[in-house]
Design a protein around this motif. Sequence first.
Motif, PDB file in Angstrom:
ATOM      1  N   UNK A 120      24.813 -51.811  47.152  1.00 23.90           N
ATOM      2  CA  UNK A 120      23.834 -52.956  47.434  1.00 23.90           C
ATOM      3  C   UNK A 120      24.751 -54.002  46.708  1.00 23.90           C
ATOM      4  N   UNK A 156      22.516 -55.680  51.535  1.00 27.73           N
ATOM      5  CA  UNK A 156      21.646 -56.355  50.344  1.00 27.73           C
ATOM      6  C   UNK A 156      20.271 -55.616  50.492  1.00 27.73           C
ATOM      7  N   UNK A 157      19.894 -54.815  51.674  1.00 23.73           N
ATOM      8  CA  UNK A 157      18.878 -54.318  51.861  1.00 23.73           C
ATOM      9  C   UNK A 157      18.422 -52.872  51.518  1.00 23.73           C
ATOM     10  N   UNK A 158      17.963 -52.816  50.395  1.00 20.12           N
ATOM     11  CA  UNK A 158      17.457 -51.709  49.705  1.00 20.12           C
ATOM     12  C   UNK A 158      16.818 -50.412  50.632  1.00 20.12           C
ATOM     13  N   UNK A 159      15.957 -50.904  51.451  1.00 21.84           N
ATOM     14  CA  UNK A 159      15.421 -49.757  52.344  1.00 21.84           C
ATOM     15  C   UNK A 159      16.487 -49.125  53.323  1.00 21.84           C
ATOM     16  N   UNK A 208      19.296 -48.231  52.785  1.00 21.33           N
ATOM     17  CA  UNK A 208      20.237 -47.474  51.719  1.00 21.33           C
ATOM     18  C   UNK A 208      19.568 -45.766  52.227  1.00 21.33           C
ATOM     19  N   UNK A 209      18.368 -45.501  52.472  1.00 18.48           N
ATOM     20  CA  UNK A 209      17.866 -44.323  52.533  1.00 18.48           C
ATOM     21  C   UNK A 209      18.334 -43.589  53.894  1.00 18.48           C
ATOM     22  N   UNK A 210      18.295 -44.641  54.759  1.00 19.06           N
ATOM     23  CA  UNK A 210      18.699 -44.456  56.236  1.00 19.06           C
ATOM     24  C   UNK A 210      20.165 -44.069  56.199  1.00 19.06           C
ATOM     25  N   UNK A 265      21.817 -52.899  42.454  1.00 15.93           N
ATOM     26  CA  UNK A 265      20.391 -52.153  42.127  1.00 15.93           C
ATOM     27  C   UNK A 265      20.269 -51.293  41.049  1.00 15.93           C
ATOM     28  N   UNK A 269      22.155 -48.525  40.829  1.00 15.48           N
ATOM     29  CA  UNK A 269      22.792 -47.073  41.376  1.00 15.48           C
ATOM     30  C   UNK A 269      24.144 -46.746  40.771  1.00 15.48           C
TER      31      UNK A 269
END
Lengths: 273, 269
Positions: free
Chosen positions: A174, A157-160, A162-164, A58, A60
């Motif tokens: 990612x 693979x789940x970008x969402x 990452x924040x959690x 991603x 990052x």
Amino acid sequence: MKSVCCCKSLLIACFVLLGAWLLGACSQSPENGPSFVNIGEFSIKKLPENCTEIRDGAGRILVLVPRGQKPPKGYGKNRIIETPVRRVVAYSGFNIGILKVLGAIDTLVGVTHKRDYWTIDEVVKGMDSGRIAYIGETNGIDFEKLKTIEPDLVLTWDACAISMINELGIPGVITTTGEAMDLNTRMRFARFLALFFNREREADEYVAKVQNAIKSVKDSFLNSDFDKGPRPKVIWGDIYEKRVMVEPGNSWAAEMIELAGGDYLFDDISGAS
Amino acid sequence: MKKIWKALGSIRLTIIVLLLLVCDLAGGYASLRGSEKIFKPLNDLGLIEWISTYGKTYPGHTVWFFALFVLLFLLAVNTFVCTTDRVFVLIENRKHFLNRLRFFLKFSVHIMHYALIIILIGYLVSYLYAVTCSNMIIALNQDSMIPGTKIRVLLQSIDIDYYQGDRLDFLNDRACKVKADLLLTADDKQTSKTIGLNDPFWFKDLSFHLNDFAPRYKSGMQRQPYISLIIKKDPGMKLYFSGTVFFLAGLIMYLYQWFLLQSRKGEEI
């Protein structure tokens, strides 16, 4: 006439400088290897004191730091990964397959599919013994459970997520990319993953093995009768309730099909996997 | 020195540089196909970092880009010298203009040329000094600190419109419009902002752009709602917007001058 000569001199001077730069760029120190490597949308950059800066799928930026060493400045807490990683949670079966090839499967402590899904012996045995935990499906991760198994790293693979994951104080990487991975990237991805576990030698061996296998598939096709006749038409995808998702022409699947003598019907489409 | 100044302002140099630019960009177009991954990080790495990594490692793919820099630099210098020479000539000959307005309007073309240089400098400053957080992922009802700042961003709500219709059947259930409400906290002050596709906002010298979001489909595998932001601090932006404003001003002056000339011709007839 004099102004023409001056113009020419200026242009020549500029291009000589450019040429000098190119020569400098082309010469790399052979003793230490390349300081920067790009693997598709991933990248690896060597830093001083055995640290490595990586760019994930991603875009990052994270830094790999040998255990016990002070991390370099300028990186957030959740972007620092201590190596070798000892406890990893992985979302993707492909990533876990690469861990097995690298000889690092014993670091796996969490997965996102139930026991019945797995055909990798080490994962099945690990889940039976309780060493590997099922943390829920990808659209319903049990973050409480994730916290309790204390991984050093989550490959997702789940970008969402990452924040959690970062909120729990766990670094995440990612491992998928915006554009579909081509064959070269897919193969060399093992080199990227190997950095986390200090398994670069195993990764090089694996890549060499895959390259030989691809060459043999290609040679088999070229030496066979298939080369002379019409190529079989192939599509590669998944059929869902309301749509069909196919691999684009820039993907590793499409490239393999072409190498094996197939005619991939979606080779004119470029995009995400 | 005078010879160099004259050579730098020469029309021959302009023509040569423009022709070389065409060739270089044609080569760049051919080279760029299939090697977009080498150039994509230029958006967030910055020029110097990109040169030291991707630029140096793949000289075969990037040489056209460096040639482009050299040529654009030459073009900027050539434009500056040529325009400055003409401006001085114009000022020296101001006595020949009876009408002050007409004299002022004569600067229109030169303003546009200087504006072009300002725009190019703005882009260079942007590539050299912009700081970009390229993929800040925020889940619904979650807040995160923007790296390098003391600003927290909370995703309060995300409103996605999905296409429902018969005209474009393949787009059914796909997201066609998205709006996200954010709460930004800085210095104990809270500010609400809304972001959408191609609908960025500015907050404390930072620009916020919507990069990605989920769920993109109404049906199928349900993804947890989130947005991905590109957050940028770009000092070059003011320069190239200023350059654009100057260019527009010069263009308006030029058009006004053209209309004046047309009406004068009409009077003579």
